[in-house]
Design a protein around this motif. Structure first.
Motif, PDB file in Angstrom:
ATOM      1  N   ARG A 192       0.858  -1.182   0.000  1.00  0.00           N
ATOM      2  CA  ARG A 192       0.000   0.000   0.000  1.00  0.00           C
ATOM      3  C   ARG A 192       0.896   1.234   0.000  1.00  0.00           C
ATOM      4  N   ASP A 193       0.825   2.012  -1.056  1.00  0.00           N
ATOM      5  CA  ASP A 193       1.651   3.215  -1.180  1.00  0.00           C
ATOM      6  C   ASP A 193       3.125   2.887  -0.951  1.00  0.00           C
ATOM      7  N   ASN A 194       3.574   1.826  -1.584  1.00  0.00           N
ATOM      8  CA  ASN A 194       4.969   1.379  -1.498  1.00  0.00           C
ATOM      9  C   ASN A 194       5.384   0.978  -0.087  1.00  0.00           C
ATOM     10  N   GLN A 195       4.411   0.652   0.745  1.00  0.00           N
ATOM     11  CA  GLN A 195       4.672   0.147   2.088  1.00  0.00           C
ATOM     12  C   GLN A 195       4.057  -1.244   2.225  1.00  0.00           C
ATOM     13  N   ALA A 196       4.747  -2.134   2.924  1.00  0.00           N
ATOM     14  CA  ALA A 196       4.217  -3.474   3.147  1.00  0.00           C
ATOM     15  C   ALA A 196       3.227  -3.467   4.303  1.00  0.00           C
ATOM     16  N   VAL A 197       2.132  -4.181   4.144  1.00  0.00           N
ATOM     17  CA  VAL A 197       1.133  -4.355   5.201  1.00  0.00           C
ATOM     18  C   VAL A 197       0.701  -5.819   5.193  1.00  0.00           C
ATOM     19  N   THR A 198       0.076  -6.241   6.292  1.00  0.00           N
ATOM     20  CA  THR A 198      -0.467  -7.600   6.358  1.00  0.00           C
ATOM     21  C   THR A 198      -1.983  -7.546   6.189  1.00  0.00           C
ATOM     22  N   PRO A 212      -4.694 -11.000  14.516  1.00  0.00           N
ATOM     23  CA  PRO A 212      -4.565  -9.598  14.122  1.00  0.00           C
ATOM     24  C   PRO A 212      -3.681  -9.381  12.896  1.00  0.00           C
ATOM     25  N   VAL A 213      -4.132  -8.501  12.021  1.00  0.00           N
ATOM     26  CA  VAL A 213      -3.402  -8.081  10.828  1.00  0.00           C
ATOM     27  C   VAL A 213      -3.592  -6.578  10.681  1.00  0.00           C
ATOM     28  N   ASP A 214      -2.926  -5.984   9.717  1.00  0.00           N
ATOM     29  CA  ASP A 214      -3.098  -4.538   9.505  1.00  0.00           C
ATOM     30  C   ASP A 214      -4.466  -4.226   8.895  1.00  0.00           C
ATOM     31  N   TYR A 215      -4.873  -5.047   7.927  1.00  0.00           N
ATOM     32  CA  TYR A 215      -6.142  -4.815   7.229  1.00  0.00           C
ATOM     33  C   TYR A 215      -6.873  -6.131   6.997  1.00  0.00           C
ATOM     34  N   VAL A 216      -8.193  -6.037   6.909  1.00  0.00           N
ATOM     35  CA  VAL A 216      -9.027  -7.183   6.578  1.00  0.00           C
ATOM     36  C   VAL A 216      -9.753  -6.878   5.273  1.00  0.00           C
ATOM     37  N   ASP A 235     -18.350  -7.389  -4.526  1.00  0.00           N
ATOM     38  CA  ASP A 235     -17.189  -6.526  -4.456  1.00  0.00           C
ATOM     39  C   ASP A 235     -16.372  -6.859  -3.217  1.00  0.00           C
ATOM     40  N   MET A 236     -15.416  -6.035  -2.900  1.00  0.00           N
ATOM     41  CA  MET A 236     -14.640  -6.212  -1.682  1.00  0.00           C
ATOM     42  C   MET A 236     -14.267  -4.846  -1.136  1.00  0.00           C
ATOM     43  N   VAL A 237     -14.124  -4.789   0.180  1.00  0.00           N
ATOM     44  CA  VAL A 237     -13.704  -3.561   0.845  1.00  0.00           C
ATOM     45  C   VAL A 237     -12.537  -3.892   1.769  1.00  0.00           C
ATOM     46  N   ILE A 238     -11.640  -2.946   1.916  1.00  0.00           N
ATOM     47  CA  ILE A 238     -10.482  -3.106   2.784  1.00  0.00           C
ATOM     48  C   ILE A 238     -10.728  -2.302   4.054  1.00  0.00           C
ATOM     49  N   VAL A 239     -10.690  -2.986   5.192  1.00  0.00           N
ATOM     50  CA  VAL A 239     -11.042  -2.358   6.470  1.00  0.00           C
ATOM     51  C   VAL A 239      -9.880  -2.508   7.447  1.00  0.00           C
ATOM     52  N   PRO A 240      -9.477  -1.442   8.134  1.00  0.00           N
ATOM     53  CA  PRO A 240      -8.415  -1.552   9.132  1.00  0.00           C
ATOM     54  C   PRO A 240      -8.806  -2.508  10.259  1.00  0.00           C
ATOM     55  N   TRP A 241      -7.815  -3.207  10.787  1.00  0.00           N
ATOM     56  CA  TRP A 241      -8.058  -4.153  11.874  1.00  0.00           C
ATOM     57  C   TRP A 241      -8.732  -3.476  13.067  1.00  0.00           C
ATOM     58  N   ALA A 242      -8.398  -2.232  13.325  1.00  0.00           N
ATOM     59  CA  ALA A 242      -8.966  -1.507  14.464  1.00  0.00           C
ATOM     60  C   ALA A 242     -10.480  -1.399  14.379  1.00  0.00           C
ATOM     61  N   GLU A 243     -11.039  -1.452  13.164  1.00  0.00           N
ATOM     62  CA  GLU A 243     -12.491  -1.412  13.001  1.00  0.00           C
ATOM     63  C   GLU A 243     -13.109  -2.811  13.061  1.00  0.00           C
ATOM     64  N   VAL A 244     -12.351  -3.805  12.632  1.00  0.00           N
ATOM     65  CA  VAL A 244     -12.877  -5.171  12.588  1.00  0.00           C
ATOM     66  C   VAL A 244     -12.835  -5.832  13.958  1.00  0.00           C
ATOM     67  N   GLU A 245     -11.791  -5.599  14.709  1.00  0.00           N
ATOM     68  CA  GLU A 245     -11.597  -6.293  15.985  1.00  0.00           C
ATOM     69  C   GLU A 245     -12.774  -6.147  16.951  1.00  0.00           C
ATOM     70  N   PRO A 246     -13.327  -4.940  17.168  1.00  0.00           N
ATOM     71  CA  PRO A 246     -14.470  -4.830  18.098  1.00  0.00           C
ATOM     72  C   PRO A 246     -15.681  -5.660  17.652  1.00  0.00           C
ATOM     73  N   ASP A 283      -9.925   3.516  -1.300  1.00  0.00           N
ATOM     74  CA  ASP A 283      -9.400   4.277  -2.428  1.00  0.00           C
ATOM     75  C   ASP A 283      -8.036   3.755  -2.878  1.00  0.00           C
ATOM     76  N   TRP A 284      -7.729   2.533  -2.522  1.00  0.00           N
ATOM     77  CA  TRP A 284      -6.474   1.930  -2.970  1.00  0.00           C
ATOM     78  C   TRP A 284      -6.703   0.459  -3.282  1.00  0.00           C
ATOM     79  N   THR A 285      -5.921  -0.037  -4.189  1.00  0.00           N
ATOM     80  CA  THR A 285      -6.037  -1.432  -4.606  1.00  0.00           C
ATOM     81  C   THR A 285      -4.856  -2.218  -4.060  1.00  0.00           C
ATOM     82  N   PRO A 286      -5.112  -3.234  -3.245  1.00  0.00           N
ATOM     83  CA  PRO A 286      -3.996  -4.019  -2.693  1.00  0.00           C
ATOM     84  C   PRO A 286      -3.258  -4.792  -3.768  1.00  0.00           C
ATOM     85  N   VAL A 287      -1.941  -4.848  -3.641  1.00  0.00           N
ATOM     86  CA  VAL A 287      -1.093  -5.600  -4.568  1.00  0.00           C
ATOM     87  C   VAL A 287      -0.374  -6.662  -3.758  1.00  0.00           C
TER      88      VAL A 287
END
Length: 309
Positions: A192-198, A212-216, A235-246, A283-287
């Motif tokens: 994501r934006d030239n940064q690695a995420v899980t 736990p991961v960075d995004y779901v 479709d699919m949506v990318i959600v930060p872990w902080a929103e999914v965990e609760p 607004d970003w596409t995971p690679v």
């Protein structure tokens, strides 16, 4: 650049058919000719063994006689193990038990020419790890010296890399231990934006056991949003872990000493369905990144800073 270890039987010779059969009976291996490749699709770790051919030596500091003796010595070790450098640290964590099992099964001894290696004689699992790690540092340093400033370099903290590797490596065993039919997603490395995420996948809010991961990535097929009284296409949506965990904790429980959250229901509760359908597309596409593309931050950043001095 790679770590090369040479092995031979302590006594007698080794039967090539027996060696091939040994690897055939172990998961992850593919044999072809004199080479045996290992690839774990779950973790992305790979390495190989082969029957060593004539091995070149450094002739700059060796007489012809010494060179011939050294070549003969290499050729007396019929099995060669190879593990590339410039890799995340968990590569050696997966490779070492495989080498150790081979050594024990055939009672092999080693010749290790690496600095900080085990030398000639009895095999040492610990020396394999320290020798590879030493060479891996050199691989990082060499890459940074050749790196172009425009090239993105993906890296994550070593602890996060090894935790992700451990989860993926034991994912099937973890699923079996649950005793119920729950989805256990793998951890993927993404850019994501030239940064690695899980990232892990959670389809339609189904029963899941997730760490736990960075995004779901929530894949929506049954529970897509409604617009103008019509359900939208899959479709699919990318959600930060902080929103999914609760949401997971509200309908499940922490398990595995806090390393995962389990939600188990017959059908997703309405609160979960509402959460899934209400997420807005990112607004970003995971690679997808391969495991060997994601380096240890501690090692990479250390040498990157040295290069600036």
């Amino acid at each position: 650049m790679s770590y090369d270890l040479y092995l031979k039987p302590r006594n007698g010779t080794i039967d090539r058919t027996a060696l091939t059969q040994y690897f055939t009976n172990r998961p992850g291996y593919k044999t072809e000719g004199g080479e045996v490749w290992y690839l774990n699709e779950e973790t992305g770790v790979y390495f190989y063994f082969n029957f060593a051919e004539k091995t070149a030596v450094d002739s700059k500091q060796a007489t012809a006689e010494e060179e011939a003796e050294e070549e003969d010595e290499f050729q007396s070790y019929p099995i060669a193990f190879n593990l590339n450098y410039f890799r995340p640290s968990f590569f050696v964590l997966e490779a070492e038990p495989e080498v150790t099992a081979l050594v024990r099964h055939f009672d092999l001894v080693a010749m290790d020419p690496q600095m900080d290696g085990m030398g000639v004689g009895d095999y040492s699992a610990e020396k394999l790890k320290t020798g590879w790690l030493y060479g891996n540092d050199t691989g990082y340093r060499a890459y940074i010296g050749l790196q172009k400033s425009t090239e993105p370099v993906f890296h994550l903290p070593g602890e996060q890399l090894e935790r992700s590797w451990h989860w993926n490596r034991h994912r099937d065993n973890f699923y079996q231990s649950l005793g119920v039919d729950q989805f256990v997603p793998m951890i993927m490395f993404m850019a994501r934006d030239n940064q690695a995420v899980t990232m892990s996948v959670w389809p339609d809010g189904i029963p899941v056991a997730m760490t736990p991961v960075d995004y779901v990535c929530i894949v929506r097929k049954e529970h897509t949003p409604t617009r103008f009284f019509r359900k939208q296409p899959q479709d699919m949506v990318i959600v930060p872990w902080a929103e999914v965990e609760p949401v997971l904790l509200a309908h499940g429980k922490s398990i595995a000493n806090g390393k995962a959250i389990s939600v188990n229901y017959t059908t997703p509760p309405k609160e979960v369905i509402k959460f899934v359908t209400s997420r807005v597309k990112q607004d970003w596409t995971p690679v997808r990144l391969r495991a060997d593309q994601v380096l240890n931050s501690e090692i990479y950043l250390r040498f990157a800073e040295e290069g600036k001095e």
